[in-house]
Scaffold this motif. Structure first.
Motif, mmCIF file in Angstrom:
data_model
loop_
_atom_site.group_PDB
_atom_site.id
_atom_site.type_symbol
_atom_site.label_atom_id
_atom_site.label_comp_id
_atom_site.label_asym_id
_atom_site.label_seq_id
_atom_site.Cartn_x
_atom_site.Cartn_y
_atom_site.Cartn_z
ATOM 1 N N ARG A 187 0.845 -1.225 0.000
ATOM 2 C CA ARG A 187 0.000 0.000 0.000
ATOM 3 C C ARG A 187 0.854 1.237 0.000
ATOM 4 N NH1 ARG A 187 -3.166 -3.124 3.557
ATOM 5 N NH2 ARG A 187 -2.164 -2.099 5.351
ATOM 6 N N SER A 188 1.976 1.216 0.698
ATOM 7 C CA SER A 188 2.875 2.376 0.757
ATOM 8 C C SER A 188 3.454 2.668 -0.614
ATOM 9 C CB SER A 188 3.996 2.099 1.770
ATOM 10 O OG SER A 188 4.915 3.175 1.758
ATOM 11 N N ASN A 189 3.820 1.654 -1.346
ATOM 12 C CA ASN A 189 4.354 1.864 -2.695
ATOM 13 C C ASN A 189 3.304 2.461 -3.624
ATOM 14 O OD1 ASN A 189 6.842 0.851 -1.933
ATOM 15 N ND2 ASN A 189 6.376 -1.249 -2.571
ATOM 16 N N ARG A 190 2.113 1.981 -3.520
ATOM 17 C CA ARG A 190 1.049 2.512 -4.400
ATOM 18 C C ARG A 190 0.740 3.975 -4.072
ATOM 19 N NH1 ARG A 190 -1.237 -2.663 -3.521
ATOM 20 N NH2 ARG A 190 -2.651 -1.785 -1.953
ATOM 21 N N PHE A 191 0.746 4.315 -2.802
ATOM 22 C CA PHE A 191 0.483 5.696 -2.384
ATOM 23 C C PHE A 191 1.558 6.637 -2.906
ATOM 24 C CE2 PHE A 191 1.122 9.131 0.652
ATOM 25 C CZ PHE A 191 -0.116 9.755 0.611
ATOM 26 N N GLU A 192 2.839 6.143 -2.819
ATOM 27 C CA GLU A 192 3.944 6.995 -3.299
ATOM 28 C C GLU A 192 3.839 7.225 -4.798
ATOM 29 O OE1 GLU A 192 7.264 9.351 -2.975
ATOM 30 O OE2 GLU A 192 5.990 8.462 -1.412
ATOM 31 N N LYS A 225 1.512 15.066 -8.522
ATOM 32 C CA LYS A 225 2.412 16.223 -8.650
ATOM 33 C C LYS A 225 2.734 16.496 -10.113
ATOM 34 C CE LYS A 225 5.854 16.728 -5.943
ATOM 35 N NZ LYS A 225 7.122 16.463 -5.209
ATOM 36 N N LEU A 226 2.944 15.414 -10.917
ATOM 37 C CA LEU A 226 3.252 15.588 -12.330
ATOM 38 C C LEU A 226 2.087 16.229 -13.076
ATOM 39 C CD1 LEU A 226 5.157 15.144 -14.716
ATOM 40 C CD2 LEU A 226 4.214 12.828 -14.933
ATOM 41 N N ILE A 227 0.876 15.740 -12.747
ATOM 42 C CA ILE A 227 -0.317 16.290 -13.420
ATOM 43 C C ILE A 227 -0.494 17.764 -13.074
ATOM 44 C CG2 ILE A 227 -2.829 16.157 -13.502
ATOM 45 C CD1 ILE A 227 -2.516 13.102 -13.125
ATOM 46 N N THR A 228 -0.278 18.093 -11.766
ATOM 47 C CA THR A 228 -0.415 19.491 -11.318
ATOM 48 C C THR A 228 0.602 20.371 -12.013
ATOM 49 O OG1 THR A 228 -1.193 18.723 -9.165
ATOM 50 C CG2 THR A 228 -0.391 20.988 -9.305
ATOM 51 N N TRP A 229 1.817 19.894 -12.142
ATOM 52 C CA TRP A 229 2.872 20.686 -12.801
ATOM 53 C C TRP A 229 2.551 20.882 -14.273
ATOM 54 C CZ3 TRP A 229 6.317 19.928 -16.780
ATOM 55 C CH2 TRP A 229 7.345 20.871 -16.877
ATOM 56 N N LEU A 230 2.108 19.806 -14.951
ATOM 57 C CA LEU A 230 1.745 19.926 -16.360
ATOM 58 C C LEU A 230 0.579 20.894 -16.576
ATOM 59 C CD1 LEU A 230 2.086 16.170 -17.501
ATOM 60 C CD2 LEU A 230 3.591 18.092 -18.085
ATOM 61 N N ALA A 231 -0.397 20.840 -15.652
ATOM 62 C CA ALA A 231 -1.546 21.741 -15.761
ATOM 63 C C ALA A 231 -1.103 23.192 -15.604
ATOM 64 C CB ALA A 231 -2.591 21.377 -14.721
ATOM 65 N N ARG A 283 1.090 7.166 -6.540
ATOM 66 C CA ARG A 283 -0.053 8.062 -6.802
ATOM 67 C C ARG A 283 0.312 9.500 -6.512
ATOM 68 N NH1 ARG A 283 -3.320 5.979 -3.444
ATOM 69 N NH2 ARG A 283 -3.977 4.286 -4.816
ATOM 70 N N ARG A 284 1.070 9.729 -5.424
ATOM 71 C CA ARG A 284 1.460 11.093 -5.052
ATOM 72 C C ARG A 284 2.364 11.691 -6.124
ATOM 73 N NH1 ARG A 284 5.541 13.568 -2.481
ATOM 74 N NH2 ARG A 284 6.677 11.624 -2.251
ATOM 75 N N LYS A 285 3.304 10.943 -6.652
ATOM 76 C CA LYS A 285 4.170 11.436 -7.722
ATOM 77 C C LYS A 285 3.370 11.742 -8.981
ATOM 78 C CE LYS A 285 8.397 9.110 -6.184
ATOM 79 N NZ LYS A 285 9.444 8.125 -6.533
ATOM 80 N N GLY A 286 2.392 10.877 -9.283
ATOM 81 C CA GLY A 286 1.567 11.122 -10.476
ATOM 82 C C GLY A 286 0.749 12.395 -10.340
#
Length: 236
Positions: A20-25, A32-38, A27-30
């Motif tokens: 679960r910790s790996n999946r959360f990390e 941040k990437l979407i926010t930066w691209l937006a 998701r969090r990186k994804g």
């Protein structure tokens, strides 16, 4: 076998919490990437809009005309003003010309009326039944002071260059009130005697034609005796 078992027991176990910790990390990186691209896309969109608005007009707002358009508008306005001014000048010129002509006509009519009054003052005016004669005016006019010697031997001369001719026209002017400079002498001839002259004259506008009877008076000069106002000019 016992040693292998111990080693297996000492190795960490990969349980559900690590997954679960790996999946959360991830998701969090994804996120941040979407926010930066937006954010980057929004900045690009704003830059594109600004370039479209300000770049195409050369740093001028859409509501402000360029210097060339301003000059063109000024030139057009000046041309329209010049056309209006020319039209006003033409109208004023036409009006002034018409006014000037009317003033001349009124002045001439006034002068003619005054001349007619002066001619008929102390005069006898008679209607006439003579052919082509409307009225007859008789008056005791003063003779034209002659520059010739009067010794009792005067003979009328009808040469246009002679002194007689000039004094005859002066006598006709006195009787008709037509200035000699504005006079046409249609015919100057013998009036039925050696010292009698008959002169048919009119003004240059030919508004009225007169036949003037003139006698030579010894010691004085040419004296008008009678004026006939003619209905028409017999010499035209």
């Amino acid at each position: 076998m016992g040693k292998v078992k111990e080693e297996e027991e000492t190795m960490p176990k990969q349980g559900p919490s690590n997954s679960r910790s790996n999946r959360f990390e991830k998701r969090r990186k994804g996120t941040k990437l979407i926010t930066w691209l937006a954010g980057a896309g929004a900045l690009l969109l704003v830059a594109f809009i600004a370039l479209f608005i300000f770049g195409g007009s050369g740093g001028q707002t859409a509501s402000e005309p360029s210097s060339g358009e301003q000059q063109s508008n000024k030139d057009s306005s000046q041309e329209e003003l010049n056309v209006i001014t020319d039209e006003q000048t033409d109208q004023e010129s036409d009006s002034s010309g018409k006014s000037s002509d009317k003033e001349k006509q009124d002045k001439q009519a006034k002068e003619d009326k005054e001349a007619e009054k002066a001619k008929e003052k102390d005069a006898v005016v008679e209607e006439s039944d003579k052919e082509n004669v409307e009225r007859v005016v008789k008056k005791d006019w003063e003779p034209v002071q002659t520059e010739q010697e009067t010794d009792g031997n005067h003979t009328v001369t009808y040469e246009k260059s002679s002194q007689d001719w000039q004094e005859i026209l002066q006598a006709a002017s006195k009787a008709t009130s037509i200035d000699t400079g504005n006079m046409i002498a249609w015919r100057v001839e013998n009036g039925g005697g050696a010292q009698k002259v008959e002169a048919t004259v009119s003004d240059k506008a030919q508004q009225q034609t007169y036949r003037v009877y003139i006698h030579w008076t010894e010691g004085a000069g040419y004296k008008p005796i009678k004026v006939e106002e003619l209905a028409s000019n017999p010499y035209q």
